[in-house]
Motif scaffolding. Structure first.
Motif, PDB file in Angstrom:
ATOM      1  N   ASN A  37       8.587  14.699 -39.380  1.00  0.00           N
ATOM      2  CA  ASN A  37       7.240  14.754 -39.935  1.00  0.00           C
ATOM      3  C   ASN A  37       6.606  13.379 -39.818  1.00  0.00           C
ATOM      4  OD1 ASN A  37       4.885  15.090 -41.368  1.00  0.00           O
ATOM      5  ND2 ASN A  37       5.883  15.262 -43.373  1.00  0.00           N
ATOM      6  N   ASP A  38       5.681  13.227 -38.879  1.00  0.00           N
ATOM      7  CA  ASP A  38       5.038  11.937 -38.643  1.00  0.00           C
ATOM      8  C   ASP A  38       3.764  11.779 -39.470  1.00  0.00           C
ATOM      9  OD1 ASP A  38       5.242   9.482 -37.441  1.00  0.00           O
ATOM     10  OD2 ASP A  38       4.195  10.047 -35.606  1.00  0.00           O
ATOM     11  N   ASN A  39       3.553  12.662 -40.434  1.00  0.00           N
ATOM     12  CA  ASN A  39       2.373  12.591 -41.300  1.00  0.00           C
ATOM     13  C   ASN A  39       2.629  11.670 -42.492  1.00  0.00           C
ATOM     14  OD1 ASN A  39       0.436  14.685 -40.205  1.00  0.00           O
ATOM     15  ND2 ASN A  39       2.290  15.937 -40.423  1.00  0.00           N
ATOM     16  N   PRO A  40       1.569  11.124 -43.087  1.00  0.00           N
ATOM     17  CA  PRO A  40       1.729  10.295 -44.292  1.00  0.00           C
ATOM     18  C   PRO A  40       1.854  11.133 -45.570  1.00  0.00           C
ATOM     19  CG  PRO A  40      -0.569  10.318 -43.623  1.00  0.00           C
ATOM     20  CD  PRO A  40       0.182  11.096 -42.578  1.00  0.00           C
ATOM     21  N   PHE A  41       2.097  12.428 -45.413  1.00  0.00           N
ATOM     22  CA  PHE A  41       2.212  13.324 -46.567  1.00  0.00           C
ATOM     23  C   PHE A  41       3.273  14.388 -46.263  1.00  0.00           C
ATOM     24  CE2 PHE A  41      -1.387  14.434 -43.834  1.00  0.00           C
ATOM     25  CZ  PHE A  41      -0.997  15.690 -43.379  1.00  0.00           C
ATOM     26  N   CYS A  81      15.336  27.291 -41.533  1.00  0.00           N
ATOM     27  CA  CYS A  81      14.355  26.215 -41.477  1.00  0.00           C
ATOM     28  C   CYS A  81      14.033  25.727 -42.887  1.00  0.00           C
ATOM     29  CB  CYS A  81      13.091  26.736 -40.778  1.00  0.00           C
ATOM     30  SG  CYS A  81      11.769  25.552 -40.610  1.00  0.00           S
ATOM     31  N   PRO A  82      14.022  24.436 -43.157  1.00  0.00           N
ATOM     32  CA  PRO A  82      13.659  23.935 -44.493  1.00  0.00           C
ATOM     33  C   PRO A  82      12.203  24.232 -44.811  1.00  0.00           C
ATOM     34  CG  PRO A  82      13.779  22.122 -42.941  1.00  0.00           C
ATOM     35  CD  PRO A  82      14.289  23.337 -42.216  1.00  0.00           C
ATOM     36  N   GLU A  83      11.909  24.476 -46.074  1.00  0.00           N
ATOM     37  CA  GLU A  83      10.539  24.816 -46.458  1.00  0.00           C
ATOM     38  C   GLU A  83       9.636  23.592 -46.502  1.00  0.00           C
ATOM     39  OE1 GLU A  83      10.588  26.910 -50.101  1.00  0.00           O
ATOM     40  OE2 GLU A  83      11.680  28.636 -49.312  1.00  0.00           O
ATOM     41  N   THR A  84      10.201  22.437 -46.872  1.00  0.00           N
ATOM     42  CA  THR A  84       9.398  21.222 -47.032  1.00  0.00           C
ATOM     43  C   THR A  84      10.060  20.064 -46.287  1.00  0.00           C
ATOM     44  OG1 THR A  84       8.687  21.953 -49.228  1.00  0.00           O
ATOM     45  CG2 THR A  84       8.349  19.625 -48.681  1.00  0.00           C
ATOM     46  N   VAL A  85       9.223  19.253 -45.626  1.00  0.00           N
ATOM     47  CA  VAL A  85       9.701  18.047 -44.959  1.00  0.00           C
ATOM     48  C   VAL A  85       8.877  16.878 -45.491  1.00  0.00           C
ATOM     49  CG1 VAL A  85      10.192  16.904 -42.780  1.00  0.00           C
ATOM     50  CG2 VAL A  85      10.208  19.407 -42.895  1.00  0.00           C
ATOM     51  N   GLU A  86       9.545  15.887 -46.062  1.00  0.00           N
ATOM     52  CA  GLU A  86       8.841  14.747 -46.639  1.00  0.00           C
ATOM     53  C   GLU A  86       8.206  13.890 -45.545  1.00  0.00           C
ATOM     54  OE1 GLU A  86       8.323  14.261 -49.837  1.00  0.00           O
ATOM     55  OE2 GLU A  86       9.443  16.100 -50.283  1.00  0.00           O
ATOM     56  N   SER A  87       7.260  13.071 -45.957  1.00  0.00           N
ATOM     57  CA  SER A  87       6.556  12.187 -45.024  1.00  0.00           C
ATOM     58  C   SER A  87       7.544  11.263 -44.313  1.00  0.00           C
ATOM     59  CB  SER A  87       5.524  11.357 -45.790  1.00  0.00           C
ATOM     60  OG  SER A  87       4.977  10.362 -44.969  1.00  0.00           O
ATOM     61  N   HIS A  88       7.382  11.141 -42.980  1.00  0.00           N
ATOM     62  CA  HIS A  88       8.209  10.266 -42.146  1.00  0.00           C
ATOM     63  C   HIS A  88       9.698  10.516 -42.367  1.00  0.00           C
ATOM     64  CE1 HIS A  88       4.539   8.304 -41.003  1.00  0.00           C
ATOM     65  NE2 HIS A  88       4.305   7.879 -42.226  1.00  0.00           N
ATOM     66  N   SER A  89      10.032  11.801 -42.434  1.00  0.00           N
ATOM     67  CA  SER A  89      11.423  12.202 -42.631  1.00  0.00           C
ATOM     68  C   SER A  89      11.817  13.235 -41.597  1.00  0.00           C
ATOM     69  CB  SER A  89      11.628  12.779 -44.040  1.00  0.00           C
ATOM     70  OG  SER A  89      11.379  11.809 -45.019  1.00  0.00           O
ATOM     71  N   ARG A  90      13.129  13.389 -41.448  1.00  0.00           N
ATOM     72  CA  ARG A  90      13.684  14.359 -40.510  1.00  0.00           C
ATOM     73  C   ARG A  90      14.104  15.631 -41.236  1.00  0.00           C
ATOM     74  NH1 ARG A  90      17.634  10.593 -36.719  1.00  0.00           N
ATOM     75  NH2 ARG A  90      16.301   8.741 -36.680  1.00  0.00           N
ATOM     76  N   ALA A  91      14.163  16.692 -40.471  1.00  0.00           N
ATOM     77  CA  ALA A  91      14.690  17.959 -40.978  1.00  0.00           C
ATOM     78  C   ALA A  91      15.391  18.664 -39.824  1.00  0.00           C
ATOM     79  CB  ALA A  91      13.576  18.826 -41.553  1.00  0.00           C
ATOM     80  N   THR A  92      16.285  19.576 -40.170  1.00  0.00           N
ATOM     81  CA  THR A  92      17.074  20.272 -39.157  1.00  0.00           C
ATOM     82  C   THR A  92      16.779  21.762 -39.181  1.00  0.00           C
ATOM     83  OG1 THR A  92      18.862  18.648 -39.326  1.00  0.00           O
ATOM     84  CG2 THR A  92      19.419  20.775 -38.348  1.00  0.00           C
ATOM     85  N   ILE A  93      16.512  22.302 -38.013  1.00  0.00           N
ATOM     86  CA  ILE A  93      16.357  23.752 -37.841  1.00  0.00           C
ATOM     87  C   ILE A  93      17.611  24.262 -37.137  1.00  0.00           C
ATOM     88  CG2 ILE A  93      15.028  25.595 -36.754  1.00  0.00           C
ATOM     89  CD1 ILE A  93      12.580  23.807 -36.922  1.00  0.00           C
ATOM     90  N   THR A  94      18.275  25.237 -37.754  1.00  0.00           N
ATOM     91  CA  THR A  94      19.476  25.820 -37.168  1.00  0.00           C
ATOM     92  C   THR A  94      19.136  27.174 -36.563  1.00  0.00           C
ATOM     93  OG1 THR A  94      20.872  24.717 -38.809  1.00  0.00           O
ATOM     94  CG2 THR A  94      21.860  26.536 -37.592  1.00  0.00           C
TER      95      THR A  94
END
Length: 226
Positions: A156-160, A176-189
Motif C-alpha cells: 500500500n503506497d498510499n499515506p492512509f 486476502c487481508p481486509e485492511t492494509v496499513e499505509s506504506h505496509s505490505r500484505a500477503t494474498i494466498t
C-alpha cells in the motif's frame, strides 16, 4: 591450572582498537557513485597483528585493507566502499574484522551508516508494478502449480490505510487481508481448486479492489500441472 587460566585470558584479549567502530556517511544520493568510509585501528597487543579478513554483510560494501603485520602501538586503516546504487533509505551495513597476533585470533565489528536518497519512493523501487489505486506488487504474473498454493506480496503506497479485496473464482481461491496499513505490505494466498480436471497450462486473472474501487490492472496467475 595456571597455564589454562592464562590461555583463557589471552583468548579474550583485544588485538585491535578502533578509533570509531561506526562511521556516519549522512545523506547520499543513490546515483552519486561509490563513497568510502575509512576506519583507523591501533594494535593494542604486545605482538604484531595481521588483519586476516574483513567480511561484509552484503555485496554493496567492499572492504580494502593491507595484509601486512601491524607492529604494537601502530595504526592501520580499513577502507570500506559503499555502493548506494541499489539502496534506499536508512542503511546500517556491518562488517566483521578478523585479526591475529600469531597466538590467537580476535574479531571486531565495524559499521557504515548512511541514508540513501532516490527520486522514487521505496514502494516504487521495491514493488515496481502498479496495479492501481496506490497498490503495488513485485510482479504482475505469478506461477502456480495446480496442486499447491502460492503467495504474492502487495504494498500500500498510499499515506492512509486501505480496504482490500480480491475476486476469486470457482477454480481459484484467494485469502486476502481486509485492511492494509499505509506504506505496509500484505500477503494474498492463492490456491487452485480444480487441479484434478486441469489438463493443460493456462492462466487466470485476479481483479483487486481498493476501497471498493476496481484497480486498473489485474494479477495474472499462470497455472501449470505438476
Amino acid at each position: 591450572m595456571w597455564l589454562s587460566t592464562v590461555d583463557a585470558v589471552a583468548a579474550t584479549s583485544a588485538l585491535l582498537k578502533f578509533e570509531l567502530s561506526v562511521i556516519e556517511l549522512d545523506t547520499i544520493r543513490y546515483d552519486a557513485g561509490i563513497v568510502t568510509a575509512r576506519f583507523l585501528c591501533t594494535n593494542i597487543s604486545d605482538k604484531p597483528v595481521s588483519i586476516l579478513q574483513v567480511s561484509p554483510q552484503c555485496a554493496c560494501t567492499v572492504p580494502r585493507f593491507s595484509a601486512a603485520a601491524v607492529p604494537p602501538g601502530r595504526t592501520a586503516a580499513i577502507e570500506v566502499d559503499l555502493d548506494p546504487s541499489e539502496l534506499y533509505g536508512e542503511q546500517n551495513r556491518h562488517l566483521t574484522v578478523y585479526s591475529t597476533n600469531g597466538d590467537y585470533r580476535r574479531f571486531n565489528t565495524i559499521t557504515v551508516r548512511a541514508y540513501v536518497e532516490r527520486d522514487q519512493s521505496e514502494g516504487e523501487i521495491r514493488f515496481p508494478f502498479h496495479i492501481g489505486e496506490g497498490l503495488r506488487t513485485e510482479t504482475s504474473t505469478v506461477g502456480l502449480n495446480a496442486a499447491s498454493k502460492c503467495e504474492i506480496t502487495v504494498y500500500n503506497d498510499n499515506p492512509f490505510p486501505i480496504r482490500l479485496w480480491a475476486s476469486g473464482s470457482r477454480r481459484l481461491s484467494l485469502d486476502c487481508p481486509e485492511t492494509v496499513e499505509s506504506h505496509s505490505r500484505a500477503t494474498i494466498t492463492a490456491s487452485f481448486n480444480d487441479f484434478l480436471y486441469w489438463k493443460r497450462e493456462g492462466a487466470l486473472e485476479v481483479e483487486l479492489f481498493v476501497n471498493d474501487k476496481k484497480c486498473e490492472n489485474s494479477i495474472l496467475f499462470r497455472i501449470r500441472r505438476k
